[in-house]
Design an enzyme around this catalytic site. Structure first.
Site, short mmCIF file in Angstrom:
data_model
loop_
_atom_site.label_atom_id
_atom_site.label_comp_id
_atom_site.label_asym_id
_atom_site.label_seq_id
_atom_site.Cartn_x
_atom_site.Cartn_y
_atom_site.Cartn_z
N HIS A 136 1.96 7.47 25.87
CA HIS A 136 2.61 6.51 26.76
C HIS A 136 2.42 5.08 26.26
O HIS A 136 1.48 4.79 25.51
CB HIS A 136 2.07 6.63 28.18
CG HIS A 136 0.59 6.40 28.30
ND1 HIS A 136 0.02 5.68 29.33
CD2 HIS A 136 -0.46 6.80 27.54
CE1 HIS A 136 -1.30 5.67 29.19
NE2 HIS A 136 -1.61 6.35 28.11
N HIS A 162 3.85 4.02 36.87
CA HIS A 162 3.65 4.32 35.45
C HIS A 162 4.17 5.72 35.12
O HIS A 162 4.21 6.59 35.99
CB HIS A 162 2.16 4.23 35.10
CG HIS A 162 1.88 4.23 33.63
ND1 HIS A 162 2.25 3.20 32.81
CD2 HIS A 162 1.27 5.15 32.82
CE1 HIS A 162 1.87 3.45 31.57
NE2 HIS A 162 1.29 4.64 31.55
N CYS A 222 6.29 1.25 29.75
CA CYS A 222 6.12 2.69 29.95
C CYS A 222 7.44 3.43 30.15
O CYS A 222 7.72 4.42 29.47
CB CYS A 222 5.15 2.96 31.11
SG CYS A 222 5.74 2.42 32.73
#
Length: 401
Positions: A375, A363, A318
């Site tokens: 993402h 994240h 991420c």
């Protein structure tokens, strides 16, 4: 009128430790409620997200109790067991003041509206109360000590304090496995990297913490994280001026870097236009706006997720994905979701624009518009779109351009 709805804000870290196996939390003492209406002492103007370091809280054990008296035997009855001592649980947030205003309340040098303005205590931010004087509380928050009107803060409200704070586990090892159950024998749910900060949802299992990551809720060993509690807190006049200057400098630097990267990419594209086409081709980055970033990042949907990776084509995690996208615009970001939460400058979720970095527990993703992020999600999902943006709790929104 005082604002009722919860407002997403960037939090600041209050240092915490572990004493006798129990988390240590910030604490203070007072009783007050919100009453009256807004006056000139409380501002109603919009304020961008603020990220400050919190270090001035008194610390008290969350598990502290009072024991009144000693075991006693009922008079005249030798067969009655010793009575249990009276145990009274204490509120670990008893002395924490939480601002409840539209934007911020001024902190003044004395208990009067004539006092010099020393700083601002933002909505939902916290302070330690040290005394009360003629309808004003003497408080300390961050580097600021001064007075705020009692009517603009709520003190001793444990539910509110827990709502506006966040319990955090910061990873302090290179790679940490997140397990489905609190056992090293349990299957892995996912992996997190050093310095990632994870939201803790349960601490009741000895030696383990239940946290939330992109794959869901799982457990990490308490031996490999550092626990803390986050609050937003006051900002002094000097800190506000420095922050605004820094954010402006970052905006200008990012725009210049994006423009340079765009010129370079256009030149490279023209030079290579006659070469044979690859199986998959991608448009180079153009322009220097958040929308340009969102458009560029969206090209890589469907590519793989690779833990620790930062390749837009061969795989990224991420933060590696966000880092690699912005690198194409000449902007250098750290390869850490926790560190990216401090990059650029903060905006509220209601002000989100394409190109903004959206930060969650462990994240990050890039907002592309239409209530959607792009993402690097998980190994099984790869790089993908997800909506709505608040499919998980949003911790911060950071703007680079």
């Amino acid at each position: 009128m005082r604002r009722k709805a919860w407002k997403m804000s960037v939090y600041s870290i209050v240092s915490a430790a572990v004493m006798a196996g129990s988390p240590i939390l910030a604490s203070a003492s007072l009783t007050a409620g919100v009453s009256g209406v807004m006056t000139k002492e409380a501002s109603t103007g919009p304020v961008a997200g603020v990220s400050l370091v919190c270090s001035n809280y008194m610390l008290t054990s969350e598990a502290s109790v009072k024991v009144n008296g000693a075991p006693m035997v009922a008079e005249g009855n030798e067969n009655v067991d010793a009575a249990e001592p009276t145990v009274e649980e204490t509120n670990p947030y008893a002395d924490i003041a939480i601002a409840q205003v539209n934007s911020y309340v001024n902190i003044r040098s004395e208990a009067s509206e004539e006092g010099e303005i020393l700083g601002k205590l933002y909505d939902n931010s916290a302070a330690t109360v040290e005394g009360e004087e003629n309808g004003w509380y003497k408080i300390t928050s961050g580097t600021v000590s001064g007075y705020v009107k009692c009517e603009y803060v709520v003190v001793g409200d444990e539910e509110l304090a827990r709502k506006v704070s966040r319990r955090v586990a910061t990873v302090n090892t290179t790679t940490l496995f997140v397990r489905k159950e609190p056992s090293t024998e349990s299957p892995r749910l996912g992996m997190v990297a050093n310095m990632d900060d994870l939201t803790v949802v349960d601490e009741s299992t000895e030696g383990w913490l239940k946290v939330t990551i992109e794959e869901g809720e799982g457990y990490v060993s308490a031996d490999y994280v550092t626990l803390s509690t986050e609050f937003v807190q006051a900002e002094s006049k000097a800190e506000e001026e420095a922050r605004l200057a820094r954010e402006e400098a970052e905006r200008k630097a990012a725009a210049a870097a994006a423009a340079a990267a765009s010129r370079k990419s256009s030149s490279s594209s023209s030079e290579s236009s006659s070469s044979s086409a690859a199986v998959t081709t991608y448009n180079p980055p153009t322009g220097g706006t958040g929308q340009d970033v969102a458009n560029f990042a969206s090209q890589f949907v469907g590519n793989p997720y690779v833990y620790g990776g930062s390749s837009l084509t061969n795989g990224a995690d991420c933060s590696g994905f966000v880092m690699a996208v912005y690198a194409q615009f000449g902007v250098s970001l750290p390869h850490s979701s926790g560190a990216q939460r401090s990059c650029g400058y903060g905006v509220s979720l209601s002000e989100i624009q394409p190109g903004d970095i959206v930060c969650y527990s462990g994240h990050v993703g890039i907002y592309v518009g239409n209530n959607t992020i792009v993402h690097a999600s998980t190994p099984s999902a790869g790089i993908k779109y997800t909506s709505p943006v608040d499919y998980k709790t949003v911790l911060a929104v950071r703007r680079i351009f």
